[in-house]
Design a protein around this motif. Structure first.
Motif, mmCIF file in Angstrom:
data_model
loop_
_atom_site.group_PDB
_atom_site.id
_atom_site.type_symbol
_atom_site.label_atom_id
_atom_site.label_comp_id
_atom_site.label_asym_id
_atom_site.label_seq_id
_atom_site.Cartn_x
_atom_site.Cartn_y
_atom_site.Cartn_z
ATOM 1 N N LEU A 1 0.841 -1.198 0.000
ATOM 2 C CA LEU A 1 0.000 0.000 0.000
ATOM 3 C C LEU A 1 0.877 1.249 0.000
ATOM 4 C CD1 LEU A 1 -2.804 1.260 0.112
ATOM 5 C CD2 LEU A 1 -2.678 1.096 2.603
ATOM 6 N N PHE A 2 1.891 1.258 0.848
ATOM 7 C CA PHE A 2 2.811 2.385 0.899
ATOM 8 C C PHE A 2 3.558 2.524 -0.425
ATOM 9 C CE2 PHE A 2 6.724 4.422 2.861
ATOM 10 C CZ PHE A 2 6.121 5.668 3.007
ATOM 11 N N GLY A 3 4.005 1.410 -0.995
ATOM 12 C CA GLY A 3 4.675 1.432 -2.292
ATOM 13 C C GLY A 3 3.767 1.941 -3.397
ATOM 14 N N LEU A 4 2.491 1.547 -3.343
ATOM 15 C CA LEU A 4 1.523 2.019 -4.340
ATOM 16 C C LEU A 4 1.348 3.526 -4.244
ATOM 17 C CD1 LEU A 4 -0.580 1.219 -6.520
ATOM 18 C CD2 LEU A 4 -2.236 0.995 -4.666
ATOM 19 N N ILE A 5 1.231 4.039 -3.036
ATOM 20 C CA ILE A 5 1.076 5.488 -2.838
ATOM 21 C C ILE A 5 2.304 6.226 -3.371
ATOM 22 C CG2 ILE A 5 0.961 7.297 -1.066
ATOM 23 C CD1 ILE A 5 -0.771 5.266 0.584
ATOM 24 N N LEU A 6 3.493 5.712 -3.058
ATOM 25 C CA LEU A 6 4.715 6.353 -3.552
ATOM 26 C C LEU A 6 4.813 6.299 -5.075
ATOM 27 C CD1 LEU A 6 7.349 5.134 -0.929
ATOM 28 C CD2 LEU A 6 6.338 7.397 -1.123
ATOM 29 N N TYR B 1 2.467 8.803 -6.562
ATOM 30 C CA TYR B 1 3.059 10.137 -6.407
ATOM 31 C C TYR B 1 4.189 10.349 -7.413
ATOM 32 C CZ TYR B 1 5.263 14.276 -4.566
ATOM 33 O OH TYR B 1 5.810 15.526 -4.455
ATOM 34 N N ALA B 2 4.998 9.334 -7.662
ATOM 35 C CA ALA B 2 6.078 9.456 -8.646
ATOM 36 C C ALA B 2 5.510 9.708 -10.046
ATOM 37 C CB ALA B 2 6.939 8.192 -8.639
ATOM 38 N N LEU B 3 4.413 9.037 -10.387
ATOM 39 C CA LEU B 3 3.742 9.316 -11.668
ATOM 40 C C LEU B 3 3.267 10.760 -11.724
ATOM 41 C CD1 LEU B 3 1.608 6.102 -12.301
ATOM 42 C CD2 LEU B 3 3.495 6.958 -13.696
ATOM 43 N N LEU C 1 1.699 -1.289 -10.963
ATOM 44 C CA LEU C 1 1.248 -2.643 -11.318
ATOM 45 C C LEU C 1 1.739 -3.674 -10.310
ATOM 46 C CD1 LEU C 1 1.811 -2.688 -15.198
ATOM 47 C CD2 LEU C 1 -0.343 -2.378 -13.949
ATOM 48 N N PHE C 2 3.003 -3.564 -9.899
ATOM 49 C CA PHE C 2 3.589 -4.511 -8.951
ATOM 50 C C PHE C 2 2.887 -4.453 -7.600
ATOM 51 C CE2 PHE C 2 7.012 -5.031 -5.647
ATOM 52 C CZ PHE C 2 7.080 -6.409 -5.707
ATOM 53 N N TYR C 3 2.779 -3.263 -7.040
ATOM 54 C CA TYR C 3 2.185 -3.140 -5.706
ATOM 55 C C TYR C 3 0.691 -3.459 -5.720
ATOM 56 C CZ TYR C 3 6.589 -0.855 -4.594
ATOM 57 O OH TYR C 3 7.919 -0.576 -4.420
ATOM 58 N N ALA C 4 -0.013 -3.061 -6.780
ATOM 59 C CA ALA C 4 -1.446 -3.372 -6.873
ATOM 60 C C ALA C 4 -1.654 -4.884 -6.978
ATOM 61 C CB ALA C 4 -2.065 -2.658 -8.069
ATOM 62 N N SER C 5 -0.782 -5.563 -7.723
ATOM 63 C CA SER C 5 -0.930 -7.023 -7.832
ATOM 64 C C SER C 5 -0.698 -7.691 -6.478
ATOM 65 C CB SER C 5 0.016 -7.596 -8.889
ATOM 66 O OG SER C 5 1.356 -7.485 -8.471
ATOM 67 N N LEU C 6 0.260 -7.191 -5.691
ATOM 68 C CA LEU C 6 0.483 -7.763 -4.357
ATOM 69 C C LEU C 6 -0.695 -7.509 -3.431
ATOM 70 C CD1 LEU C 6 4.247 -7.022 -3.620
ATOM 71 C CD2 LEU C 6 3.199 -9.171 -4.315
ATOM 72 N N ASN D 1 10.937 -2.681 -1.809
ATOM 73 C CA ASN D 1 11.120 -3.810 -2.728
ATOM 74 C C ASN D 1 12.059 -4.857 -2.147
ATOM 75 O OD1 ASN D 1 9.464 -2.559 -4.564
ATOM 76 N ND2 ASN D 1 11.120 -1.847 -5.865
ATOM 77 N N THR D 2 13.103 -4.405 -1.480
ATOM 78 C CA THR D 2 14.047 -5.345 -0.884
ATOM 79 C C THR D 2 13.371 -6.156 0.217
ATOM 80 O OG1 THR D 2 15.888 -3.868 -1.408
ATOM 81 C CG2 THR D 2 16.278 -5.537 0.296
ATOM 82 N N PHE D 3 12.603 -5.495 1.060
ATOM 83 C CA PHE D 3 11.908 -6.213 2.128
ATOM 84 C C PHE D 3 10.878 -7.186 1.549
ATOM 85 C CE2 PHE D 3 9.042 -6.818 5.725
ATOM 86 C CZ PHE D 3 9.963 -7.126 6.716
ATOM 87 N N ILE D 4 10.172 -6.768 0.512
ATOM 88 C CA ILE D 4 9.200 -7.664 -0.134
ATOM 89 C C ILE D 4 9.922 -8.871 -0.726
ATOM 90 C CG2 ILE D 4 7.632 -7.873 -2.119
ATOM 91 C CD1 ILE D 4 6.701 -4.997 -1.497
#
Length: 192
Positions: A43-48, A51-53, A115-120, A172-175
């Protein structure tokens, strides 16, 4: 017998049992904490990533508007998300000549992150067999980690500091390290 040589086995047994119970409770709490953390990382990755987009599109649309994460750090270090997110490397698929520059599929890295974070986030809720979910998570996490290593090395080589990028690299590393966990696929843990 001297008093210091007498062993009180019952006291030792109680002490060891208490210590084991404390460790077991701690491990259960840690397991729940990690499970909760694994649910919030995407969720945090998706928000970031969203924001990057926004930063990239806003920069091109408003001719040079900078991001909130463009800051000056101590020791004359400038952290610029805008500089990094608008560089050629921010479209890694065309930068690596996997796709022609400007093609429809030449999307920003941030879109790949969405796409990555939404799929997770969605995967545990989809009616798919775990025999598909677990390998998918491992593959996607490994691909994201590979991108993290490559883009992190690029940031280092260029001597750029992008706080948003570094944060997503940590996520990403933690995931990737936890991609074998059943938490990602919605699987239930065995009762022990």
């Amino acid at each position: 017998m001297e008093p210091w040589t007498q062993i009180h086995w019952s006291a030792i047994f109680v002490d060891v049992t208490c210590c084991l119970l404390v460790v077991m409770v701690f491990l259960q709490l840690l397991r729940r904490l990690i499970g909760s953390l694994l649910k919030t990382l995407p969720l945090f990755g998706l928000i970031l990533s969203v924001y990057a987009l926004h930063v990239e599109s806003n920069y091109h649309r408003n001719s040079g508007e900078s991001a909130l994460c463009d800051i000056e750090l101590p020791f004359d270090i400038v952290a610029s998300c805008t500089k990094t997110l608008t560089s050629p490397e921010s479209h890694v698929l065309s930068y690596l000549n996997l796709l022609p520059h400007g093609s429809t599929l030449d999307v920003p890295n941030a879109f790949l992150g969405v796409l990555f974070y939404a799929s997770l986030l969605l995967l545990p809720h989809l009616p798919l067999p775990s025999s598909f979910k677990a390998p998918f998570v491992k593959f996607a996490a490994t691909a994201a980690f590979g991108m993290t290593v490559y883009l992190g090395a690029t940031l280092y080589r260029k001597r750029d500091v992008c706080l948003l990028c570094i944060t997503t690299h940590i996520i990403n590393t933690f995931i990737w390290f936890t991609s074998g966990s059943k938490e990602w696929t919605g699987g239930k843990r065995k009762v022990e």
